[in-house]
Design an enzyme around this catalytic site. Sequence first.
Site, short mmCIF file in Angstrom:
data_model
loop_
_atom_site.label_atom_id
_atom_site.label_comp_id
_atom_site.label_asym_id
_atom_site.label_seq_id
_atom_site.Cartn_x
_atom_site.Cartn_y
_atom_site.Cartn_z
N LYS A 131 1.96 -6.33 -6.35
CA LYS A 131 3.40 -6.09 -6.25
C LYS A 131 3.79 -6.37 -4.82
CE LYS A 131 2.02 -3.15 -9.67
NZ LYS A 131 0.61 -2.83 -9.94
N ASP B 140 12.84 -13.48 3.76
CA ASP B 140 13.03 -14.21 5.02
C ASP B 140 11.83 -14.07 5.97
OD1 ASP B 140 15.48 -15.10 4.19
OD2 ASP B 140 16.64 -13.60 5.30
N ASP C 20 -8.87 12.16 6.47
CA ASP C 20 -8.77 13.02 7.66
C ASP C 20 -7.33 13.25 8.11
OD1 ASP C 20 -11.52 13.16 7.68
OD2 ASP C 20 -11.78 11.59 9.17
#
Length: 484
Positions: A226, A231, A409
Amino acid sequence: MDKIYHILTLVSIGLYWLLVATVTFRVVFKKRAVSVSLAWLMIIYILPVLGVFCYFLFGELNLGRRRAERAKQMLTSFTDWFTQLNHCQAHITETMGAHIYKIDQLCNHRMGIPALSGNQLSLQYSPQQILQSIIRDIEQARYSIRMVFYIWHPGGLADSVASSLIKAANRGVNVKLLLDSAGSNKFMKSHWYTLMVNSGVHVVQALEVRPWRIFLRRLDLRQHRKIIVIDDSVAYTGSMNMVDPEYFKRDSGVGQWIDIMVRIVGPTVNVLAAIHSWDWEFETGERELPLVPLCNPEDELPKHPIQVVPSGPGMPENMISQALILAIHQANHSIRITTPYFVPSADLLSALKTAAQRGIHIDLIIPQKNDSLMVKWASRSFYGDLLDAGVAIYEFYGGLLHTKSVVIDEQFCLVGTVNLDMRSLWLNFEVTLAVDDIEFTQQLYELQQKYIQQAIKIDYQSWQMRPIYNRALERMYYLFNPLL
């Protein structure tokens, strides 16, 4: 007559034995995980005729001759393009954290892709927010829009996105839309497809499904990325297909799909544009690589790098899987994972168990209800081992949790399109971002915490007491891991 029947029976048995023996040797001599080979052999012998048929359909990565040759020719050119990014000022190894440094080394050595600094990230998790943001950026497009999606489903704000693309094409913007043939089948049959094509939008079906070619190319190989690039300056990627959840699979009984997207501005946009260019050329043969970015991040922009990690046929094998396992092994105190489909490889399962057994706190959040019955029961077959190792498992009841994210973490994260199943990690076209940005990671961690608040924690003792028929279903569907 009886003698003829007897001879035909013997011949049939002999031919079938020869077929099974041939497939068995083919399975054994293929270079793949032992667990996958064993699973396929069990399927072939437990389901004799069906098992062999399934292996011919799904057992091997077969791109088809034309695509395989094209991918082989593409790799050198794209690697050269990516390698140029190593010489720009956005590749700053000195500022890299320990988590991303080795992933940068991995992707650099395997495909020339470096981690780039100087990006601005926006985590978007409301469907309305995501789709409205995409529409606004499309309305500002001046010369190009590149898109690739697994699913485009008509309805709601997804139609508004389609309308904005048509308007962009009418004002002269070059719009390239690549949609997976199977995932976007409904869109291809809708009036939106015709309207787009007539307005000048270049719409291409990826991996078109043709039943009469089932033995010439693997049908379940899917374009699962996806990506939106506008531009070459703004990009989106994440878990959300081009759908409005209020109009998508509302009768499936799993609730609304829960997704995220990441909006990106900075040098990483061009890397995602190049990944789209790879997919476009792989499907059409047309090359249009983006310009190499100037890569001169301004001083006031954050320096935390982003590593784009792509995977899929024709690219170096298992890069996302390797990056994920690298990140898990580097965890110092915590790992939190969300995934809609959890059917891990032996390597990933071992990495998670090892991390938990060395004292790392691990939260695994998956949907309570799933749109795939096979995946639901196969996923549960791994619960016992993980719970025994100390992994905390949560089942989300607020809808189908489709977000694919890993936080290490509370400082470093992975987010993208890949599910933690063998289909995503080994087969489909996928992309993941490895993000070394504490502020963004904290936002994602807090979102994961909200998921946990809408989830039920699996109790190990209660799990041990589950009914026998549940255990039987888990083991049965576990056999089908190679197909999931």
